[in-house]
Design an enzyme around this catalytic site. Structure first.
Site, mmCIF file in Angstrom:
data_model
loop_
_atom_site.group_PDB
_atom_site.id
_atom_site.type_symbol
_atom_site.label_atom_id
_atom_site.label_comp_id
_atom_site.label_asym_id
_atom_site.label_seq_id
_atom_site.Cartn_x
_atom_site.Cartn_y
_atom_site.Cartn_z
ATOM 1 N N LYS A 128 0.793 -1.217 -0.063
ATOM 2 C CA LYS A 128 -0.310 -0.427 0.236
ATOM 3 C C LYS A 128 0.953 0.915 -0.405
ATOM 4 O O LYS A 128 1.926 1.642 0.525
ATOM 5 C CB LYS A 128 -1.173 -0.224 1.321
ATOM 6 C CG LYS A 128 -2.020 0.904 1.053
ATOM 7 C CD LYS A 128 -3.429 0.150 0.795
ATOM 8 C CE LYS A 128 -4.843 0.921 0.150
ATOM 9 N NZ LYS A 128 -5.821 0.096 -0.206
ATOM 10 N N ASP A 168 -7.158 4.123 -4.388
ATOM 11 C CA ASP A 168 -7.171 4.163 -3.160
ATOM 12 C C ASP A 168 -8.119 6.007 -2.903
ATOM 13 O O ASP A 168 -8.605 6.022 -3.497
ATOM 14 C CB ASP A 168 -6.668 3.810 -1.561
ATOM 15 C CG ASP A 168 -7.536 3.190 -0.483
ATOM 16 O OD1 ASP A 168 -7.668 2.005 -0.608
ATOM 17 O OD2 ASP A 168 -7.088 3.700 0.100
#
Ligand code: NDP
Ligand code: 2IT
Length: 449
Positions: A128, A168
């Site tokens: 991430k 995201d």
């Protein structure tokens, strides 16, 4: 030592090694509470220190991102990529651009992503990244300059077989386009190094819908498993971005009535339901005009706006949190339970505080944890990678079928490892164990690295 003592000592170690990172502690502990009892009679995982190794990211890359705003001022942000684990495939996971981003948040997201990606059954490791950059109120040119600067540094560490970022919070089609453009310019290569790309340059059909749809498929499977359906159910959804929008669309499609949406300023309650026409308006508001959800009430007088509040105070049968982490507190959970909520499907990542999760489990609410419920997004990202490698594009019907099959398979794995009685499945336990086994076995096969 009992497994409880081992878990406590593990937790203390994680907290000591990662001071000031509460979200990371929360995610690691939540997985540990399922895995420590599971590995109690499996000493090989304990001897290989699998849980300790999983809680130590392979590496974290931190970099400065300098860019110039429209007034010519120099601006400085921080960028990160957390590469958590690549035992089962290249690092894979989104990028978040939001002022609240910290290393703790990205570490929790990368850790969770490792188990989520494993659950999809596709060969993807966990990662991430993101930045504390706030895209809100910035011009397209400012966002472009930021993305170009961010990618100039990130580019050293990613690759189609190494690490494949995606979107995201705050990173959608516009940002992925600019990031891809800069990557292509730096490398002179056209590869599937990002997912969520535009359809003109290697994107996949249904990627944009996949997370929200998947969260509702998971919900639908859980509700069917207790002999009910979504038909006529009142549903509270938070957020009004990518995941919330398509969760609303699919929930309506399956006969539910979605009555709330939110953003970071407050929520709207529309007792008449947010139908397809109203949803199209919200989509335009959020992706084109980039406005606030409060404007909904000017357009649709059946709705009321609650400034600074979350939607969980509205009575509902089902809740689908689709905004951000820890957006359901213990008090919110108590309110949901009191109002008769029977199911929660987590579209956002870790939206329920640990105390709220404990209450859902205690009350035997149908609770789909984020790593299972929102895995549809990264699953279709995996399918985008396959299409890019093979240089083909699958048709929508094929992709819809694959997404549904993957979500069903995730539901069934949760059931397999989480069934506690004839009438109760602990989906959190099931998701954690099913996600863990594949990654842990791959790590065992690779030796001590
Ligand atoms: P978007 O940026 O499209 O939308 C985010 C929404 O959540 C916006 O309505 C935003 O409101 C709201 N929000 C963001 N931060 C906060 C906050 N701190 N408090 C209250 N509301 C907030 O993001 P996505 O829809 O893509 O992501 C939503 C969630 O789903 C995240 O948890 C993400 O990690 C998760 N997720 C996303 C996937 C994807 O494919 N996109 C896949 C799997 C999970 P505002 O506009 O005011 O900021
Ligand atoms: O949290 C997530 O799973 C995502 N933001 C999507 C990641 C991806 O690589 O598609």
């Amino acid at each position: 030592m009992s497994w409880q003592e081992k878990l406590e000592s593990f937790k203390n170690g994680v907290e000591k090694r990662n001071p000031g990172e509460p979200e990371f502690h929360q995610a690691v502990y939540e997985v540990g509470a399922s895995i420590f009892p599971y590995i109690e009679d499996k000493p090989w995982y304990q001897e290989a220190q699998i849980m300790e190794r999983l809680a130590e990211p392979d590496r974290i890359i931190i970099f400065r991102v300098c860019w110039e705003d429209d007034q010519g001022n120099v601006r400085v942000n921080r960028g990160w990529r957390v590469q958590n684990n690549n035992a089962i495939g290249p690092y894979k996971g989104g990028l978040r651009f939001h002022p609240s981003v910290t290393q703790s948040i990205l570490k929790f997201l990368a850790y969770e992503q490792t188990f989520k990606n494993s659950l999809t059954g596709l060969p993807m490791g966990g990662g991430k990244g993101g930045s504390n950059f706030n895209p809100k109120g910035k011009s397209n040119n400012e966002v472009m300059r930021f993305c170009q600067s961010f990618m100039t540094e990130l580019d050293h560490y990613i690759g189609a077989d190494m690490d494949i970022p995606a979107g995201d919070i705050g990173v959608g089609a516009r940002e992925i386009g600019y990031l891809f453009g800069q990557h292509k310019r730096l490398t002179k290569e056209f590869t599937g190094v990002l997912t969520g790309k535009g359809m003109e340059f290697g994107g996949s059909l249904i990627r944009v819908e996949a997370t929200g749809y998947g969260a509702v498929y998971m919900l639908d499977s859980m509700i069917k498993s207790v002999g009910s359906t979504l038909e006529g159910k009142t549903i509270c959804i938070s957020g009004s971005g990518n995941v919330a929008t398509y969760a609303t669309e699919k929930a309506n499609h399956l006969g539910g009535k979605v009555v709330t949406l939110s953003d970071s300023s407050g929520f709207i309650h529309d007792p008449e339901g947010i139908d397809a026409e109203k949803l199209a308006w919200v989509c335009e508001l959020k992706t084109v005009r980039r406005g606030r959800i409060s404007e909904y009430c000017d357009e649709f007088p059946s709705a009321q706006y609650y400034e600074g509040k979350r939607p969980w105070m509205v009575a509902c049968d089902v809740a689908i949190p689709c905004a951000t982490q820890n957006e359901i507190s213990a008090d919110d959970a108590a309110e949901l339970i009191k109002n008769g909520c029977i199911a929660v499907s987590e579209g956002a990542n870790m939206p329920s505080e640990q105390a709220a999760v404990d209450m859902f489990l205690e009350q035997k609410i149908l609770f789909a944890p984020s790593k299972a419920a929102n895995a549809g997004g990264v699953a279709v990202s995996g399918l985008e990678m396959s299409q890019n490698s093979a240089r083909i594009s699958w048709k929508e019907a094929e992709l819809q079928k694959l997404l549904q099959d993957i979500m069903l398979q995730i539901h069934d794995q949760c059931e397999k490892y989480g069934r506690e009685s004839d009438t109760y499945v602990n989906y959190l336990k099931g998701a954690n164990i099913a996600g863990f086994i594949k990654v842990a076995d791959a790590m065992m096969a690779h030796g001590i690295i």
